[in-house]
Design a protein around this motif. Sequence first.
Motif, short mmCIF file in Angstrom:
data_model
loop_
_atom_site.label_atom_id
_atom_site.label_comp_id
_atom_site.label_asym_id
_atom_site.label_seq_id
_atom_site.Cartn_x
_atom_site.Cartn_y
_atom_site.Cartn_z
N ARG A 174 0.83 -1.21 0.00
CA ARG A 174 0.00 0.00 0.00
C ARG A 174 0.86 1.26 0.00
O ARG A 174 1.42 1.63 1.03
N PRO A 175 0.97 1.93 -1.13
CA PRO A 175 1.65 3.23 -1.15
C PRO A 175 0.59 4.33 -1.05
O PRO A 175 -0.23 4.50 -1.94
N ASN A 176 0.63 5.08 0.03
CA ASN A 176 -0.32 6.18 0.23
C ASN A 176 -1.76 5.67 0.16
O ASN A 176 -2.12 4.72 0.82
N GLY A 177 -2.62 6.30 -0.65
CA GLY A 177 -4.03 5.93 -0.69
C GLY A 177 -4.38 4.89 -1.71
O GLY A 177 -5.56 4.69 -2.03
N LEU A 178 -3.38 4.19 -2.26
CA LEU A 178 -3.60 3.18 -3.29
C LEU A 178 -3.06 1.84 -2.82
O LEU A 178 -2.04 1.77 -2.15
N ILE A 179 -3.77 0.77 -3.14
CA ILE A 179 -3.28 -0.57 -2.84
C ILE A 179 -2.95 -1.26 -4.16
O ILE A 179 -3.78 -1.29 -5.08
N ARG A 180 -1.75 -1.78 -4.27
CA ARG A 180 -1.35 -2.52 -5.46
C ARG A 180 -1.27 -4.01 -5.12
O ARG A 180 -0.67 -4.38 -4.11
N MET A 181 -1.89 -4.84 -5.95
CA MET A 181 -1.81 -6.29 -5.79
C MET A 181 -1.36 -6.91 -7.10
O MET A 181 -1.71 -6.42 -8.18
N PHE A 182 -0.61 -8.01 -6.98
CA PHE A 182 -0.05 -8.67 -8.16
C PHE A 182 -0.36 -10.17 -8.10
O PHE A 182 -0.12 -10.82 -7.08
N GLN A 183 -0.86 -10.69 -9.21
CA GLN A 183 -1.19 -12.11 -9.29
C GLN A 183 -0.54 -12.73 -10.52
O GLN A 183 -0.67 -12.22 -11.64
N ALA A 184 0.20 -13.82 -10.32
CA ALA A 184 0.79 -14.56 -11.43
C ALA A 184 -0.32 -15.34 -12.14
O ALA A 184 -1.05 -16.11 -11.51
N VAL A 185 -0.45 -15.12 -13.43
CA VAL A 185 -1.46 -15.82 -14.24
C VAL A 185 -0.74 -16.42 -15.44
O VAL A 185 -0.29 -15.68 -16.32
N SER A 186 -0.60 -17.72 -15.46
CA SER A 186 0.14 -18.35 -16.54
C SER A 186 -0.76 -18.60 -17.74
O SER A 186 -1.76 -19.31 -17.65
N LEU A 187 -0.39 -18.02 -18.87
CA LEU A 187 -1.07 -18.30 -20.13
C LEU A 187 -0.27 -19.26 -20.98
O LEU A 187 -0.57 -19.44 -22.16
N GLU A 188 0.75 -19.85 -20.38
CA GLU A 188 1.58 -20.81 -21.12
C GLU A 188 0.73 -21.93 -21.67
O GLU A 188 0.89 -22.37 -22.79
N ALA A 189 -0.22 -22.40 -20.84
CA ALA A 189 -1.10 -23.47 -21.30
C ALA A 189 -2.01 -23.00 -22.42
O ALA A 189 -2.37 -23.74 -23.32
N ALA A 190 -2.38 -21.70 -22.37
CA ALA A 190 -3.24 -21.17 -23.42
C ALA A 190 -2.50 -21.07 -24.75
O ALA A 190 -3.11 -21.02 -25.80
N SER A 191 -1.17 -21.03 -24.68
CA SER A 191 -0.40 -20.91 -25.92
C SER A 191 0.41 -22.17 -26.20
O SER A 191 1.26 -22.19 -27.06
#
Length: 299
Positions: A174-191
Motif C-alpha cells: 500500500r503506497p499512500n491511498g492506493l493498494i497494489r496487488m499482483f497475481q501470477a497468471v500463466s497463459l503458457e497453457a493457453a499458448s
Amino acid sequence: MNSRRECEFFLLRYVPDPVRNEFVHVGVILREVSGPVAAVRFTSDWRRVRCLDPEADTGMLEGLESELRRRFQQEPKGNLMHVLEDSFSNSVQMTRAKAYLAESVETGVEELMRMYVEPLKRERVSRVSGRAAIQAQMRTEFERAGVWDLLRKRIAASQYTRPGDPLRIDLGYRPNGLIRMFQAVSLEAASGTGLSSGLETAKALAFSAPGLIAGVERVEKAALELTAVIEPLRQGIGNREQGTGKRQRPVGEEEFELDSERLAAYRFAVETMEERRIRVLTTADLGRVAETARRELRV
C-alpha cells in the motif's frame, strides 16, 4: 588467500507431521560467532514442500522468513526458537548450531543453500513453468529491489469479498491511498498444448476482480490496482526445418509457435482481464514494477 570468518549455521526444516518426523529443508540461518552479522535465506522453490504436504501454506513460510530477518535486525543474538514456536508450533524446526567457516556471511549462506536446501541438479532437469515460474521471477525482481520483505503475501480475498472465497493474491503493498496487488497468471497453457487451463485461470481472476476491487475500497478505504503478470507473447517462427533458409531457433530459446487458435486464446485471456479493470503486464515488466515499489516504499 582471504581468511574465512568463524560462523555457525542452523537448518530450518518443514515438518508437517511431528509424529512421522518427515521433513524438508526449507531455509538456512548463518551468523558470525563474534559479531552482529547474520543472514536468513529460504528456498523460492516450494515443489518439494508441496510433495510432502500438498496443503502447505507457503505464504506463511515466506512470512516467517521476513519475520526472522526483522528479528535479526533488532536482536542479532536473540532467541530464534521463540519466533518459530510462536509462529509455527512444531511444523518448522531448527537444527542445532553447526560450525562453519565462510568467506562472508552472504557467500556462506549461498553455499549452504546449495548444499542442504536447493533441489539437486538432476531434479532441475524439468524446467519450472507456469505460475511457479512467474512467481519465482516476481520474487527475484522484488528481492533485487530490496522490498520483498515489505510486501504482503498470499492475501486472502475473503477478507474483502465474503467468507469461503478461496482466492489468494500473490503479493501486495500500500503506497499512500492506493493498494497494489499482483497475481501470477500463466497463459503458457493457453499458448501451448493445454489450451483451456490458461484461459480458465484468467477468467477466474476476471470473475473475482469486481468484487475484490469493491471490497478493498469498502474495507481499506482505498482504490485497488490489481495487476496480472503473464508470460510475454512470443510469436512462432514458422518452418524451422533445415535447408529451408528460415531462422533456426537457438538452443535454450523459449518460443511458442502460436497457430491462429492459440493466438486468439492468448488475446482473449488478456482482453477478458483488462475488461474487468485488471492491469496486465508481462514478466518483462517486473524490473520496472519492482523499481516503482522501491520508490513508493522509500527503500
